[in-house]
Design an enzyme around this catalytic site. Structure first.
Site, PDB file in Angstrom:
ATOM      1  N   ASP A   1      -2.620  -1.555  10.544  1.00 50.99           N
ATOM      2  CA  ASP A   1      -2.885  -1.941   8.962  1.00 50.99           C
ATOM      3  C   ASP A   1      -3.402  -2.972   8.520  1.00 50.99           C
ATOM      4  O   ASP A   1      -3.936  -3.128   7.275  1.00 50.99           O
ATOM      5  CB  ASP A   1      -1.278  -1.712   8.172  1.00 50.99           C
ATOM      6  CG  ASP A   1      -0.485  -0.279   8.283  1.00 50.99           C
ATOM      7  OD1 ASP A   1      -1.430   0.295   8.453  1.00 50.99           O
ATOM      8  OD2 ASP A   1       0.416  -0.189   7.696  1.00 50.99           O
TER       9      ASP A   1
ATOM     10  N   LYS B   1       0.821  -1.083  -0.148  1.00 54.17           N
ATOM     11  CA  LYS B   1       0.104   0.119   0.067  1.00 54.17           C
ATOM     12  C   LYS B   1       0.671   1.045  -0.080  1.00 54.17           C
ATOM     13  O   LYS B   1       2.135   1.207   0.405  1.00 54.17           O
ATOM     14  CB  LYS B   1      -0.900  -0.109   1.299  1.00 54.17           C
ATOM     15  CG  LYS B   1      -0.417  -0.011   2.423  1.00 54.17           C
ATOM     16  CD  LYS B   1       0.322   1.240   3.050  1.00 54.17           C
ATOM     17  CE  LYS B   1       0.831   1.048   4.609  1.00 54.17           C
ATOM     18  NZ  LYS B   1       1.644   2.427   4.896  1.00 54.17           N
TER      19      LYS B   1
END
Length: 297
Positions: A142, A12
């Site tokens: 996350d 990401k």
């Protein structure tokens, strides 16, 4: 089914990252947009004849029992036992690791999320996406994002997620060659912790304008550049080709470009001291449809 091979764990990018406050327990309150990209680790899963969770690949710097993959699978195994009154079979996990540690790309969290999806499927454990997200959150803020499985506007400590449309573009990413430990950044005395909150609409209107200049900024970047000069050097070099910024708490630095050809042109100029690569934005996680069908709540 006793195996799942070649399961992607995508990286990401934080398209921006604002620190807007701090909770009483010391955790920082954030706003960010998490963007999935098509640079991935690959994981391979095989059920065992006993109940052990075994990472069969050596990952330098990550002891077996501290690996988020192993810890996540043990949590899911315990949850399975709580629900079904028995332990499921163990799993061997092999990892083709290409995402750098301490790079701000979420590689360890993504690996853990892919492991949870795969084991939930192999064991037929029946957890929904939201249940997997809750299970993974204590291991890392996350992990819920990668289980959420699409571009997201994140708040809280990163766990409060809303789907949002990100830019459809390519990115050039530099690895400065240092691993940045997240605690060192968040504990710095000069970290700005009072950014003005923004709205999803602010980000969306900027993205829809088609501008290649990024929205907002990364509030952790100045601290990381001070503590780790290679990060500052990477930002300076890449800024010649676009709006360069650091992702997460570092160390990787990225900028958006309009096409794959434009990315290739930048890569052709990268100094040899950097590992550099291109990546395409992803709208959804590659496993979202195949392994998270049950979780569309």
């Amino acid at each position: 089914m006793r195996s799942l091979h070649d399961c992607p764990a995508p990286a990401k990018l934080n398209l921006f990252l604002h620190v807007i406050g701090r909770r009483a327990d010391g955790y920082h309150l954030l706003q960010s947009v998490f963007q999935l990209i098509d640079r991935t680790d690959r994981l391979h899963f095989d059920l065992r004849d006993d109940e052990r969770i075994v990472r069969t690949t050596d990952v330098p710097g990550v002891p077996h029992d501290q690996d988020l993959i192993v810890r996540a699978l043990r949590l899911l195994q315990a949850e399975f036992a709580r629900r079904h009154g028995r332990l499921p079979p163990g799993i061997d996990v092999a990892v083709d690791k290409i995402l750098p540690m301490g790079g701000g790309l979420g590689g360890g969290s993504s690996d853990a999320a892919t492991a949870l999806m795969a084991a939930n499927h192999l064991w037929q454990a029946g957890l929904t996406r939201e249940e997997l997200m809750a299970l993974g959150l204590p291991l890392g803020a996350d992990i819920p994002f990668f289980l959420f499985g699409e571009t997201a506007f994140a708040e809280g400590v990163g766990e409060a997620l809303q789907a949002v449309d990100g830019p459809d573009c390519w990115y050039v990413v530099l690895e400065p060659g240092v691993a940045v430990p997240t605690p060192a950044i968040f504990s710095a005395v000069d970290l700005t912790r009072d950014a003005k909150p923004v709205r999803i609409a602010d980000f969306s209107s900027h993205t829809n304008s088609g501008s290649m200049v990024g929205f907002g900024k990364n509030d952790l970047q100045n601290v990381a550049m001070r503590l780790f000069p290679p990060v500052a050097e990477a930002v300076e070099w890449l800024s010649s080709y676009g709006d360069a910024r650091m992702t997460g708490s570092g160390a990787c630095v990225f900028c958006a470009v309009s096409s794959e050809d434009a990315a290739n042109q930048v890569l052709a100029q990268v100094p040899q001291k950097y590992a550099a690569w291109k990546a395409k934005s992803l709208k959804t996680h590659p496993l979202k449809k195949s392994l998270l069908q049950i979780s569309e709540l």
